[in-house]
Motif scaffolding. Structure first.
Motif, mmCIF file in Angstrom:
data_model
loop_
_atom_site.group_PDB
_atom_site.id
_atom_site.type_symbol
_atom_site.label_atom_id
_atom_site.label_comp_id
_atom_site.label_asym_id
_atom_site.label_seq_id
_atom_site.Cartn_x
_atom_site.Cartn_y
_atom_site.Cartn_z
ATOM 1 N N ASN A 80 54.273 -23.833 -80.163
ATOM 2 C CA ASN A 80 52.985 -23.846 -80.850
ATOM 3 C C ASN A 80 52.177 -22.575 -80.646
ATOM 4 O O ASN A 80 51.192 -22.356 -81.366
ATOM 5 C CB ASN A 80 52.166 -25.059 -80.396
ATOM 6 N N TYR A 134 41.574 -27.902 -79.148
ATOM 7 C CA TYR A 134 42.346 -26.898 -79.862
ATOM 8 C C TYR A 134 41.834 -25.498 -79.544
ATOM 9 O O TYR A 134 42.614 -24.581 -79.248
ATOM 10 C CB TYR A 134 42.299 -27.150 -81.367
ATOM 11 N N TRP A 156 47.634 -26.387 -87.417
ATOM 12 C CA TRP A 156 48.174 -26.889 -86.144
ATOM 13 C C TRP A 156 48.354 -28.397 -86.159
ATOM 14 O O TRP A 156 49.409 -28.915 -85.819
ATOM 15 C CB TRP A 156 47.254 -26.481 -84.991
ATOM 16 N N GLY A 186 50.957 -22.713 -84.129
ATOM 17 C CA GLY A 186 49.642 -23.334 -84.059
ATOM 18 C C GLY A 186 48.559 -22.663 -84.869
ATOM 19 O O GLY A 186 47.368 -22.922 -84.656
#
Length: 363
Positions: free
Chosen positions: A279, A211, A226, A283
């Motif tokens: 995202n 991530y 996320w 995110g």
């Protein structure tokens, strides 16, 4: 502790998301680096990758789906994502509890008195032969034994209880096809990796690192927003000594990988077109690094965004083949020109070279 302002965080996000410079990565590697792309709208990942990769060929993505190197499945936030097959196998078990809890939260009371383990076993039996089936076909078998739950709820809990994928042709380039579900284990020839106990969670630690590589610097709240997982404090703590820390303007602690890109905040950012639910916006818990709070609700409503100087400044749609850009603020003449040029390139991509039509509405 170094404070990173909004612009510094913006440029870091653009760099990690391959939106500052298009990358020369293979499609499969790009999807893996991004930890997947949100994909409940089947054609949207093609735009997401077109905006991120040089010379992106949509046929390559379709081929990777057919060859089962990439899959479409419910994972982060219980939304459909396009992911690398290896990542689904590594991460799915880590998401099991969240997927189940979110369905039960939506359909409160529907499964009172239902033994979910028995339901999961029955669903696995329905899918055991590896043949893709529609949701209605799966539910019709299960409803004979569990007639009380709402049929939609029954279908959704199956996807939470049993790892599955959406089989092609859904998700192939310029193809319209309904959802047909197949068991993950049959599709990929392997069961999802089991999750370790809280103190021994290699998939969780890998998820934190991955991530941050794609979204950092970020706070723990951003990581939770996320992936949808609440139970990652142990994984974050386990890798904390590997990471560097910053603060944002609000005083939050942000964690990051030591060698990850953090470009100069004055680095120029080109116009980029983002697909629905990208995202790069979704995110984070704090999305202010890329979108103004006044427009935050658009990000969950399926709006497609145009980034100008790295920030959401317009939405876009396609109307009879024309890419239509609608500014959310006044554009300068140079911004209008740049948006029109990139929009024309997008129109050509979407039409496979048949037209370059674009219209930038008055801002």
């Amino acid at each position: 502790m170094t404070v990173l302002d909004q612009r510094a965080l913006n440029r870091a996000t653009l760099a990690r998301q391959m939106l500052l410079d298009r990358a020369d990565l293979p499609v499969a590697d790009a999807v893996a680096h991004l930890c997947g792309l949100q994909a409940q709208e089947p054609q949207e990942p093609y735009v997401g990758l077109w905006s991120r990769l040089r010379a992106f060929d949509p046929a390559v993505l379709s081929d990777l789906l057919v060859r089962r190197r990439l899959v479409r499945t419910h994972l982060m936030r219980r939304t459909v994502h396009l992911l690398a097959a290896d990542d689904v196998l590594a991460w799915r078990t880590r998401h099991d509890a969240m997927l189940r809890q979110r369905v039960l939260g939506v359909y409160r009371g529907e499964f009172d008195g239902v033994d979910l383990d028995e339901l999961a076993a029955a669903a696995r039996e329905v899918l055991a032969d590896g043949e893709p089936r529609t949701n209605a076909e799966i539910v019709s078998v299960l409803a004979a034994r569990w007639p009380d739950p709402d049929r939609r709820a029954l279908g959704e809990i199956v996807l939470a209880l049993v790892p599955t994928v959406q089989a092609p042709p859904r998700g192939l380039w310029r193809t319209t096809a309904g959802v047909r579900t197949v068991a993950l284990a049959r599709w990929l020839g392997s069961d999802a990796d089991p999750a370790g106990p809280d103190g021994d969670d290699p998939p969780g630690r890998a998820l934190v690192r991955r991530y941050l590589a794609a979204f950092g610097p970020a706070a723990s709240a951003d990581l939770r927003a996320w992936c949808g997982l609440a139970g990652l404090p142990a994984a974050v703590a386990a890798v904390r000594d590997e990471l560097v820390a910053f603060r944002d303007a609000r005083g939050r602690t942000l964690l990051d990988l030591p060698g990850a890109p953090r470009p100069d905040p004055d680095t120029p950012a080109p116009i980029r077109f983002l697909p629905a639910f990208d995202n790069a916006v979704l995110g984070y818990h704090d999305r202010s690094r890329i979108i103004d709070d006044a427009h935050r609700n658009l990000s969950v409503a399926g709006a497609r965004f145009v980034l100008v100087d790295g920030r959401v400044a317009a939405t876009w749609t396609v109307d009879e083949g024309v890419v239509v850009v609608t500014p959310l603020r006044a554009f300068t003449r140079a911004e209008r020109t740049a948006a029109a040029e990139e929009g024309a390139a997008l129109a050509s991509f979407l039409s496979e070279g048949e037209n370059h039509r674009v219209r930038v509405a008055a801002g």
